[in-house]
Design a protein around this motif. Structure first.
Motif, mmCIF file in Angstrom:
data_model
loop_
_atom_site.group_PDB
_atom_site.id
_atom_site.type_symbol
_atom_site.label_atom_id
_atom_site.label_comp_id
_atom_site.label_asym_id
_atom_site.label_seq_id
_atom_site.Cartn_x
_atom_site.Cartn_y
_atom_site.Cartn_z
ATOM 1 N N LEU A 51 0.840 -1.229 -0.120
ATOM 2 C CA LEU A 51 0.155 0.165 -0.052
ATOM 3 C C LEU A 51 0.878 1.392 -0.032
ATOM 4 C CD1 LEU A 51 -2.722 1.267 0.150
ATOM 5 C CD2 LEU A 51 -2.525 1.018 2.718
ATOM 6 N N ASN A 52 1.837 1.244 0.727
ATOM 7 C CA ASN A 52 2.752 2.578 0.856
ATOM 8 C C ASN A 52 3.393 2.804 -0.652
ATOM 9 O OD1 ASN A 52 2.387 2.821 3.670
ATOM 10 N ND2 ASN A 52 4.254 1.577 4.003
ATOM 11 N N ILE A 53 3.782 1.363 -1.288
ATOM 12 C CA ILE A 53 4.511 1.615 -2.505
ATOM 13 C C ILE A 53 3.387 1.974 -3.519
ATOM 14 C CG2 ILE A 53 5.514 0.370 -4.339
ATOM 15 C CD1 ILE A 53 6.939 -1.258 -2.369
ATOM 16 N N GLN A 54 2.204 1.719 -3.463
ATOM 17 C CA GLN A 54 1.051 2.034 -4.412
ATOM 18 C C GLN A 54 0.852 3.688 -4.364
ATOM 19 O OE1 GLN A 54 -2.481 0.066 -3.790
ATOM 20 N NE2 GLN A 54 -3.486 1.192 -5.055
ATOM 21 N N THR A 55 0.942 4.235 -3.151
ATOM 22 C CA THR A 55 0.633 5.432 -2.928
ATOM 23 C C THR A 55 1.867 6.492 -2.863
ATOM 24 O OG1 THR A 55 0.752 5.465 -0.283
ATOM 25 C CG2 THR A 55 -1.248 4.803 -1.330
ATOM 26 N N CYS A 56 2.853 6.040 -2.419
ATOM 27 C CA CYS A 56 4.153 6.937 -2.368
ATOM 28 C C CYS A 56 4.836 7.004 -3.716
ATOM 29 C CB CYS A 56 5.206 6.287 -1.188
ATOM 30 S SG CYS A 56 4.446 6.382 0.340
ATOM 31 N N ILE A 57 4.913 6.292 -4.570
ATOM 32 C CA ILE A 57 5.253 6.250 -5.682
ATOM 33 C C ILE A 57 4.837 7.275 -6.800
ATOM 34 C CG2 ILE A 57 6.149 5.281 -7.860
ATOM 35 C CD1 ILE A 57 6.892 2.548 -6.498
ATOM 36 N N PRO A 58 3.640 7.478 -6.851
ATOM 37 C CA PRO A 58 2.704 8.206 -7.684
ATOM 38 C C PRO A 58 2.827 9.440 -7.160
ATOM 39 C CG PRO A 58 1.207 6.233 -7.408
ATOM 40 C CD PRO A 58 2.646 6.017 -6.642
ATOM 41 N N LEU A 59 2.529 9.740 -5.736
ATOM 42 C CA LEU A 59 3.126 11.027 -5.134
ATOM 43 C C LEU A 59 4.322 11.621 -5.159
ATOM 44 C CD1 LEU A 59 1.105 10.334 -1.564
ATOM 45 C CD2 LEU A 59 0.334 11.717 -3.696
ATOM 46 N N ALA A 60 5.375 10.862 -5.361
ATOM 47 C CA ALA A 60 6.623 11.161 -5.596
ATOM 48 C C ALA A 60 6.844 11.636 -6.913
ATOM 49 C CB ALA A 60 7.659 9.780 -5.320
ATOM 50 N N ILE A 61 6.166 11.006 -7.876
ATOM 51 C CA ILE A 61 6.151 11.672 -9.502
ATOM 52 C C ILE A 61 5.410 13.071 -9.128
ATOM 53 C CG2 ILE A 61 4.952 11.237 -11.616
ATOM 54 C CD1 ILE A 61 5.363 8.159 -11.005
ATOM 55 N N LEU A 62 4.462 13.230 -8.320
ATOM 56 C CA LEU A 62 3.814 14.615 -8.686
ATOM 57 C C LEU A 62 4.332 15.675 -8.039
ATOM 58 C CD1 LEU A 62 0.071 13.652 -7.316
ATOM 59 C CD2 LEU A 62 0.834 14.199 -9.683
ATOM 60 N N LEU A 63 5.590 15.245 -7.213
ATOM 61 C CA LEU A 63 6.641 16.212 -6.573
ATOM 62 C C LEU A 63 7.308 16.937 -7.649
ATOM 63 C CD1 LEU A 63 8.228 14.440 -3.563
ATOM 64 C CD2 LEU A 63 6.380 16.216 -3.647
ATOM 65 N N ILE A 64 7.554 16.301 -8.811
ATOM 66 C CA ILE A 64 8.353 16.953 -9.882
ATOM 67 C C ILE A 64 7.741 18.276 -10.226
ATOM 68 C CG2 ILE A 64 9.276 16.835 -12.155
ATOM 69 C CD1 ILE A 64 9.732 13.624 -11.271
ATOM 70 N N PRO A 65 6.225 18.223 -10.691
ATOM 71 C CA PRO A 65 5.506 19.509 -11.201
ATOM 72 C C PRO A 65 5.286 20.377 -9.991
ATOM 73 C CG PRO A 65 4.182 17.555 -11.477
ATOM 74 C CD PRO A 65 5.625 16.948 -11.169
ATOM 75 N N LEU A 66 5.053 19.863 -8.756
ATOM 76 C CA LEU A 66 4.832 20.721 -7.855
ATOM 77 C C LEU A 66 6.022 21.622 -7.347
ATOM 78 C CD1 LEU A 66 2.497 18.232 -5.716
ATOM 79 C CD2 LEU A 66 1.674 20.342 -6.971
#
Length: 327
Positions: free
Chosen positions: A241-256
């Motif tokens: 679950l942590n991998i499922q949520t954290c990796i997409p969130l980490a990807i979002l950090l680039i545009p943010l």
């Protein structure tokens, strides 16, 4: 700046997000089938929460890539939509509010999964939390639905606000200056403060539940009140679950991160703006693909039913699993 680059145009933004949603839709539907019909009995207790998270992930993808398609003139809080809702003349402020709510509901759905794990493991019998959890969950969803209201309510006078935008972005292409630009806010507090509040709340709640789950599992492991096999299974699921949520969130950090830098230094680059929102629109795709791979029942179904005709695919997949470890 002018439209010397096709990547800076509204046409590219609309085309890219339309292409993205056409790729995402069949994958999302397949993942929905897996959750509803291929979730094993051992994961039955979390089936609804998995579907809830997937549902709001789809909702955010549809909101960005089909319904609104925002063409944002950042660092100004201005732009115009290119999506389906625009053709039905839905007010831009309502479209912005919809995206804000969808982002909030996606975050709450992550907290809901963690709360469900904590409740099922430690709060079912005689625990004080079972008396407050429904109120807690309902309150979270209510907050997610209203936190963006200040941005919706305090929309500035458009004539004066547009003048401020043109002064902030003097290099704005003539093609855009004559477009129907909508200014969501000139005072960033009405955007930043609600978003900061919601983000902090969700991160705090997620962190607390994650800490409590691991803390209680460690304590019960020492007391032998949970079997080693049960603890191992729960830790495997939490890691997945942590991998499922954290990796997409980490990807979002680039545009943010770029958006923050863009605002601080008042950098206007429409190509970067477009790719930022394309990346945000791809969040659900990354999340769904990771879910299908990281949870063993879904991964096995994909390999057995969809990839069995690809020569050597099962062998290569098994090597990848061995390399990174089976979750």
């Amino acid at each position: 700046m002018n439209f010397s680059s096709y990547f800076a145009t509204p046409d590219f933004q609309a085309f890219a997000l339309h292409l993205l949603i056409s790729i995402e839709t069949p994958i999302h539907l397949f993942a929905t089938f897996c959750i509803l019909f291929k979730t094993p009995i051992s994961m039955k207790s979390v089936k609804f929460q998995m579907f809830n998270l997937h549902f709001w992930s789809i909702g955010l993808d549809l909101g960005i890539s089909l319904l609104t398609i925002p063409y944002f003139l950042y660092p100004a809080l201005a732009g115009f939509p290119l999506g389906v809702l625009n053709f039905f003349e839905v007010p831009v402020r309502c479209q912005a509010f919809l995206l804000g709510v969808l982002i909030g509901l996606l975050g709450v759905s992550i907290v809901t999964i963690l709360e469900n794990r904590y409740y099922l493991l430690f709060g079912v019998r005689g625990h004080w939390w079972r008396h407050f959890r429904i109120t807690f969950l309902v309150l979270n969803y209510v907050i997610a639905c209203v936190y963006f209201y200040p941005a919706y309510y305090y929309v500035p006078d458009q004539k004066q606000a547009l003048q401020e935008v043109f002064e902030m972005l003097p290099e704005l292409p003539k093609e855009l200056q004559t477009s129907k630009i909508f200014v969501l806010a000139t005072d960033f507090r009405f955007i930043v403060l609600p978003v900061f509040f919601m983000s902090t709340l969700l991160l705090l709640e997620s962190g607390i539940f994650t800490f409590l789950i691991y803390k209680n599992m460690s304590a019960q492991s020492k007391e032998l009140s949970l079997s080693p096999q049960t603890i191992k299974m729960q830790k495997q699921f939490l890691r997945a679950l942590n991998i499922q949520t954290c990796i997409p969130l980490a990807i979002l950090l680039i545009p943010l991160c770029y958006l923050v830098i863009s605002r601080v230094f008042l950098i206007y680059n429409q190509v970067a703006n477009n790719f930022c929102f394309i990346t945000i629109g791809a969040h659900g795709l990354f999340s769904t693909l990771i879910m299908l791979y990281i949870h063993i029942p879904y991964r096995n179904f994909c390999v057995d039913k969809l990839c069995s005709k690809v020569p050597g695919f099962k062998r290569r997949t098994s090597r990848v699993v061995q390399l990174f470890g089976s979750l």
